[in-house]
Design an enzyme around this catalytic site. Structure first.
Site, mmCIF file in Angstrom:
data_model
loop_
_atom_site.group_PDB
_atom_site.id
_atom_site.type_symbol
_atom_site.label_atom_id
_atom_site.label_comp_id
_atom_site.label_asym_id
_atom_site.label_seq_id
_atom_site.Cartn_x
_atom_site.Cartn_y
_atom_site.Cartn_z
ATOM 1 N N THR A 40 40.297 103.504 87.738
ATOM 2 C CA THR A 40 41.271 103.348 88.818
ATOM 3 C C THR A 40 41.789 101.914 88.891
ATOM 4 O OG1 THR A 40 39.347 103.084 90.240
ATOM 5 C CG2 THR A 40 40.478 105.204 90.336
ATOM 6 N N SER A 146 28.089 93.822 82.773
ATOM 7 C CA SER A 146 28.954 92.666 82.989
ATOM 8 C C SER A 146 28.236 91.322 82.974
ATOM 9 C CB SER A 146 29.770 92.809 84.272
ATOM 10 O OG SER A 146 30.929 92.025 84.135
ATOM 11 N N SER A 148 29.389 89.122 81.276
ATOM 12 C CA SER A 148 30.513 88.175 81.224
ATOM 13 C C SER A 148 30.887 87.696 82.629
ATOM 14 C CB SER A 148 31.724 88.798 80.517
ATOM 15 O OG SER A 148 32.127 89.987 81.137
ATOM 16 N N ASP A 192 34.926 93.238 87.890
ATOM 17 C CA ASP A 192 33.605 92.704 87.526
ATOM 18 C C ASP A 192 33.318 91.405 88.256
ATOM 19 O OD1 ASP A 192 33.574 94.820 85.830
ATOM 20 O OD2 ASP A 192 33.659 93.649 83.971
HETATM 21 P P1 ADP Z 1 29.348 92.703 79.160
HETATM 22 O O1 ADP Z 1 30.127 91.925 80.162
HETATM 23 O O2 ADP Z 1 29.466 94.175 79.345
HETATM 24 O O3 ADP Z 1 27.909 92.291 79.079
HETATM 25 P P2 ADP Z 1 31.244 91.449 77.394
HETATM 26 O O4 ADP Z 1 31.634 91.688 75.980
HETATM 27 O O5 ADP Z 1 32.296 91.550 78.443
HETATM 28 O O6 ADP Z 1 30.004 92.409 77.732
HETATM 29 O O7 ADP Z 1 30.643 89.978 77.528
HETATM 30 C C1 ADP Z 1 29.600 89.572 76.659
HETATM 31 C C2 ADP Z 1 29.914 88.195 76.115
HETATM 32 O O8 ADP Z 1 29.859 87.234 77.192
HETATM 33 C C3 ADP Z 1 28.887 87.709 75.109
HETATM 34 O O9 ADP Z 1 29.191 88.148 73.808
HETATM 35 C C4 ADP Z 1 29.001 86.200 75.248
HETATM 36 O O10 ADP Z 1 30.109 85.718 74.530
HETATM 37 C C5 ADP Z 1 29.284 86.029 76.742
HETATM 38 N N1 ADP Z 1 28.019 85.834 77.493
HETATM 39 C C6 ADP Z 1 27.475 86.682 78.381
HETATM 40 N N2 ADP Z 1 26.308 86.184 78.884
HETATM 41 C C7 ADP Z 1 26.120 84.983 78.283
HETATM 42 C C8 ADP Z 1 25.112 83.967 78.361
HETATM 43 N N3 ADP Z 1 24.046 84.100 79.162
HETATM 44 N N4 ADP Z 1 25.276 82.876 77.589
HETATM 45 C C9 ADP Z 1 26.356 82.724 76.800
HETATM 46 N N5 ADP Z 1 27.322 83.638 76.677
HETATM 47 C C10 ADP Z 1 27.224 84.759 77.401
HETATM 48 MG MG MG Z 2 32.228 92.044 80.417
#
Ligand code: ADP
Ligand code: MG
Length: 402
Positions: A40, A146, A148, A192
């Site tokens: 949505t 998330s 990210s 998110d």
């Molecule tokens: P999700 O948000 O579902 O976990 P995403 O692909 O949106 O997956 O985000 C993951 C990416 O965010 C990782 O590949 C990395 O680049 C970055 N990331 C997430 N957590 C960390 C962290 N603790 N340290 C460094 N980079 C991170």
């Molecule tokens: Mg993400």
């Protein structure tokens, strides 16, 4: 939570290794799961996600030489960028700094947040000092929880305080999204970041994706002795990007044929006309969005009027709509939902973009093990890889921890 405690300590320890010093403070933000409201967001509709107990921590301290330095337990090595180069690094076309390898992808999240937050606050590069930031997390990366948004929220909260930016929580969420969209180059919405940053204990965050109005919605799970159980099917989102593009295109097609800017503007009363105007597939895609928007509103209303036991049917209807109309479920997700309901769950649905990932079930605290076991047995019966079940506790969003 023991796990969170460890990630906080990991951030402090990494900071000590990086600088030989103690951080000025430690800030954190949460992972998230979605209670209801799927696909949505890009239709300018409603979502109801919640922050979870898994968190990302940023230990930080000001430096006097104008350099931003970030390190994470996720990747070896620290990355440095002078504050004076933030705009020239990230102000160009989306994802350019990552594509040209000027900045490693993971570091574009925290450094991109620094750029976006500074810009949002209307401050200039010359105006703020450098900062050392050490990051550690217990949010599983790439698992649909998330990580990210959690890294973005933790760094945004840290810089908001250390740089005295005075940004409101929604502004921090917007800075996180801008970092992800423009610095990293990943086209995502703002759900998110809003749920990671603005979450509250035992509550979900209602977000109107058109107006960006947000509202904290009490869940009352503790009072009612209920728990949310995530069941990770371990199915990779194999068709996720193609399927996502295709569903998005169908929604745009439907809106155009109905003469509205987005499906947000279509209501249940319009569905008869939509059925006449649209081909069957497009109609069913539209019907999912229209009914899902209504289910989000109904869920918020039911929670307020009658508490969490009243939302079970809405969760189940949401799953059926994603399975039959939007066609983004997979047999493993359907199995998880059916097994949970058969074992007594009050409601259950797949959560996230679909084509794999997790289901979430609303269960009596006393029945958590029975529901998790039922899912494991149902998967074994069908020869699927064993699922991973874990509770997701609606938790506080961005905060300063120390
Ligand atoms: P999700 O948000 O579902 O976990 P995403 O692909 O949106 O997956 O985000 C993951 C990416 O965010 C990782 O590949 C990395 O680049 C970055 N990331 C997430 N957590 C960390 C962290 N603790 N340290 C460094 N980079 C991170
Ligand atoms: Mg993400």
């Amino acid at each position: 939570m023991t796990a969170s405690h460890t990630a906080l300590q990991d951030a402090a320890q990494l900071f000590a290794e990086l600088t030989g010093d103690r951080p000025e403070g430690i800030w954190s933000s949460a992972g998230r799961a979605n209670l209801i409201g799927e696909h949505t967001d890009y239709n300018e509709g409603f979502v109801l996600p919640f922050a979870i107990q898994y968190r990302t921590y940023a230990a930080a301290r000001i430096r006097q030489d104008g350099v931003l330095r970030v390190a994470s337990t996720f990747a070896p090595g620290a990355v440095e960028l002078p504050v004076a180069e933030l705009v020239s690094t990230f102000g160009g076309s989306a994802g350019a700094a990552v594509a040209s390898r000027a900045v490693p992808e993971w570091a574009a999240y925290p450094l991109g947040v620094a750029w976006a937050a500074l810009t949002a606050a209307g401050r200039s590069e010359a105006d703020v000092p450098g900062v050392d930031i050490a990051i550690a997390s217990d949010v599983p990366v790439g698992a649909g929880l998330s990580s990210s948004a959690a890294i973005e929220g933790s760094v945004a909260a840290a810089l908001n305080d250390l740089w005295r930016l005075d940004l409101a929580p929604l502004d921090l969420a917007k800075a996180g999204r801008r970092a992800e969209n423009e610095a990293v180059g990943a086209p995502t919405g703002i759900m998110d970041q809003v749920s990671s940053i603005m979450g509250r204990a035992d509550a979900a965050t209602f977000l109107d994706c058109r107006t960006l109005e947000t509202r904290s919605v009490d869940l009352g799970l503790e009072r009612e002795g209920l728990v949310l159980l995530a069941i990770d099917t371990r199915v990779e989102h194999a068709h996720a990007s193609g399927g996502y593009r295709d569903r998005r295109a169908a929604c745009e097609r439907g809106a155009a044929a109905l003469g509205v800017p987005s499906l947000r503007d279509v209501t249940g009363a319009d569905l008869d006309r939509a059925r006449d105007l649209l081909d069957d597939v497009t109609f069913r895609r539209v019907r999912h969005i229209v009914t899902e928007n209504q289910r989000v509103l109904d869920t918020v209303a039911a929670l307020a009027a009658a508490g969490p036991r009243a939302i079970g049917e809405l969760l189940v209807a949401s799953h059926a709509s994603m399975r039959d109309d939007f066609e983004i479920s997979v047999p493993e997700l359907d199995t998880a939902v059916e097994a949970a309901l058969e074992a007594g769950a009050i409601g259950a649905r797949m959560t996230g973009g679909g084509f794999g990932g997790s289901a979430v079930a609303l269960v009596e605290a006393s029945a958590v093990d029975a529901v998790a076991d039922a899912a494991v047995r149902a998967f074994a019966d069908r020869g699927y890889t064993a699922p991973h079940a874990f509770t997701v506790l609606p938790s506080e969003g961005a905060r300063r921890d120390s």
